[in-house]
Write an enzyme that holds these catalytic residues in place. Structure first.
Site, PDB file in Angstrom:
ATOM      1  N   CYS A   1       0.847  -1.186   0.000  1.00  0.00           N
ATOM      2  CA  CYS A   1       0.000   0.000   0.000  1.00  0.00           C
ATOM      3  C   CYS A   1       0.883   1.236   0.000  1.00  0.00           C
ATOM      4  CB  CYS A   1      -0.883   0.018   1.235  1.00  0.00           C
ATOM      5  SG  CYS A   1      -1.954  -1.429   1.335  1.00  0.00           S
TER       6      CYS A   1
ATOM      7  N   GLY B   1      -0.661   0.329  -4.928  1.00  0.00           N
ATOM      8  CA  GLY B   1      -1.995  -0.178  -4.639  1.00  0.00           C
ATOM      9  C   GLY B   1      -3.000   0.429  -5.587  1.00  0.00           C
TER      10      GLY B   1
ATOM     11  N   ASN C   1       0.686   0.817   6.021  1.00  0.00           N
ATOM     12  CA  ASN C   1       1.310   0.000   4.977  1.00  0.00           C
ATOM     13  C   ASN C   1       2.109  -1.088   5.694  1.00  0.00           C
ATOM     14  OD1 ASN C   1       4.246   0.540   2.902  1.00  0.00           O
ATOM     15  ND2 ASN C   1       2.714  -1.053   2.740  1.00  0.00           N
ATOM     16  N   GLY C   2       1.914  -2.329   5.267  1.00  0.00           N
ATOM     17  CA  GLY C   2       2.616  -3.444   5.894  1.00  0.00           C
ATOM     18  C   GLY C   2       1.621  -4.486   6.338  1.00  0.00           C
TER      19      GLY C   2
ATOM     20  N   TYR D   1      11.646  -4.570  -6.875  1.00  0.00           N
ATOM     21  CA  TYR D   1      10.389  -4.500  -7.607  1.00  0.00           C
ATOM     22  C   TYR D   1       9.409  -3.432  -7.126  1.00  0.00           C
ATOM     23  CZ  TYR D   1       5.781  -6.010  -9.285  1.00  0.00           C
ATOM     24  OH  TYR D   1       4.538  -6.038  -9.841  1.00  0.00           O
TER      25      TYR D   1
END
Ligand code: SF4
Length: 487
Positions: free
Chosen positions: A19, A45, A120-121, A260
């Protein structure tokens, strides 16, 4: 941020992004800047997004399923988010779990007033905590692990908001970078290992927090520094204050952000992602050179590594595969009869660059292998005489529990097969992966086997840097998921 309770299978062949989060304080057009920042973080996201703003008296929220431009592209939407402070979230979720109740930021009215949080995570003890909280009487509105944090904040006995948030964060395990907005200001923080990124920026008098520096660039903000692992920054009318409420731990930033996830024009943890990716390609060329005529990336994520490979090997770089940028990440094939065309929706072979050539095909990773197989077939059908696949990371042998949507381990091609077997399955003349030490060299560390590795590399090594409490439970993760969904 991930969901608890979807029970849905992994639905693709690539690792899915996590995210993107953004926060701004001290700007008259906070929400408009948040929308732009989220737009730059769209790669993290694509399923849903939300912004919560605070105008000095009231909180305002807009959350929806879709792309940032579609959700926040209208002036009327931004006009409905007044205030000098705002936080935003771009969300990735598996299909079906994008229901609105899970879209962040999550807002709650606490005894001390309102607070919205975006994360995020992925928490690795979210199910354990959630079960405890449900037994204690908490009613959950969503199936995200982020809501566990909200309930923990509500249950803290501390008077001060920041102390409550810190109390909550002390209870969670796993990977989290988060931002929050409340009446006095905004805050942001990273878990003590620093698995997920978070950067601090400045735009005139305003402070900004964002997952990546590309979100600062889009609004013309200056990069100040990374928020450090274990650091909580609080920004209010008095400026910025930094807390370090957790015991220091060795940092384990996600090495796959470099391979990535992060945008190539971002700086993360002091390093330019594009340069690291080129160095990864150069390492790959040194480790596994092969006689060939051209180096061709699988776009877009394989491009910088392929440039590095081509420069190191002296082979020409060619765009032998063209990507259609107008296919949404969420494109769903309307019928089974055209499902087999899947890969061609996104990629097409550029025959002129491939026919009669020995091709080195560079991609970032192999997850299940289905996309790689289709791309190799496409390259052969375009007339390539040999196809040698080179992968810009070590074999992905383990699942990620820190916010990246990977299939369960049994579905990972590299968890079940040797490199030689994988080459046969994918249909290439040769296949080679970057070594783990090569990856460490590319990010500037001499070797992986320090006393404690400098990065999280668990998807390549199985060396998870935190406890995985949810998985260590008596039941397997997915069964527990269903129990929690029923709870
Ligand atoms: Fe990143 Fe892999 Fe660690 Fe997940 S397991 S945080 S993708 S390095």
């Amino acid at each position: 941020m991930t969901e608890i309770g979807t029970g849905l299978p992994f639905d693709g062949d690539k690792l899915k992004e996590e995210c993107g989060i953004f926060a701004i304080h001290g700007h008259a057009e906070a929400a408009a800047h948040a929308a732009l920042g989220l737009h730059a973080l769209q790669h993290r996201g694509q399923e849903a997004a939300g912004i919560v703003s605070f105008d000095g008296e009231h909180f305002h929220s807009h959350r929806a399923v879709g792309l940032i431009g579609d959700i926040f592209g209208r002036k009327s939407v931004i006009d409905g988010l007044p205030g000098h402070a705002a936080i935003g979230h771009a969300r990735y979720a598996t299909t079906g779990a994008s229901m609105l109740r899970n879209v962040q930021p999550l807002f709650a009215d606490f005894a001390f007033g309102g607070l919205a949080v975006a994360h995020n995570g992925n928490l690795t003890n979210a199910m354990v905590l959630r079960r405890r909280l449900v037994e204690e009487g908490c009613l959950f509105q969503s199936t995200t692990d982020t809501e566990v944090i909200v309930h923990l904040i509500a249950r803290s006995r501390r008077q001060n908001i920041v102390a409550r948030v810190v109390d909550a964060l002390r209870e969670i395990d796993g990977a989290w970078s988060l931002v929050a907005v409340f009446a006095d200001g905004i805050l942001g923080g990273r878990d003590p290992l620093g698995v997920r990124p978070l950067v601090l920026g400045r735009l005139d008098e305003a402070w900004i927090l964002a997952s990546e520096t590309c979100a600062l660039d889009i609004i013309g903000a200056e990069f100040v520094r990374d928020v450090e692992p274990g650091e909580i920054v609080i920004i209010d009318r008095n400026g910025l204050k930094s807390l370090r409420p957790f015991a220091p731990r060795p940092h384990r930033f996600c090495i796959f952000e470099y391979v990535y996830f992060a945008r190539p024009d971002s700086m993360v943890e002091g390093r330019g992602v594009y340069e690291v990716r080129k160095r990864i390609g150069a390492e790959l060329a040194r480790e596994s050179a092969v006689p060939a005529d051209v180096v061709v990336p699988v776009p877009d994520s394989g491009v910088p590594a392929a440039i590095g490979y081509a420069q190191e090997s002296g082979l020409p770089f060619e765009l032998g595969i063209i990507r259609n940028h107008y296919v949404g990440r969420t494109f769903i094939e309307p019928s089974d009869s055209i499902r087999h065309l899947g890969v061609k929706l996104k990629h097409n072979a550029n025959r002129a660059s491939l026919a009669g050539k020995r091709v080195v095909l560079v991609d970032d990773s192999i997850v299940r292998g289905t996309t790689s197989t289709k791309i190799v077939n496409m390259v052969r059908a375009a007339g390539a005489t040999e196809v040698h696949m080179r992968i810009a990371s070590p074999p992905t042998t383990h699942s990620c529990f820190y916010g990246v949507d990977t299939p369960e381990r049994s579905k990972l091609l590299a968890a079940r097969h040797t490199v030689e077997e994988m080459a046969g399955i994918i249909g290439v003349d040769s296949l080679a992966f970057l070594s783990i030490d090569g990856l460490y060299r590319a990010v500037g560390e001499a070797r992986r086997d320090h006393a404690v590795p400098q990065y999280c590399d668990a998807c390549f090594t199985g060396d998870y840097p935190t406890r995985l409490a949810d998985l260590e439970g008596e039941l397997g993760g997915r069964q527990m998921t269903f129990l929690l969904e029923d709870a």
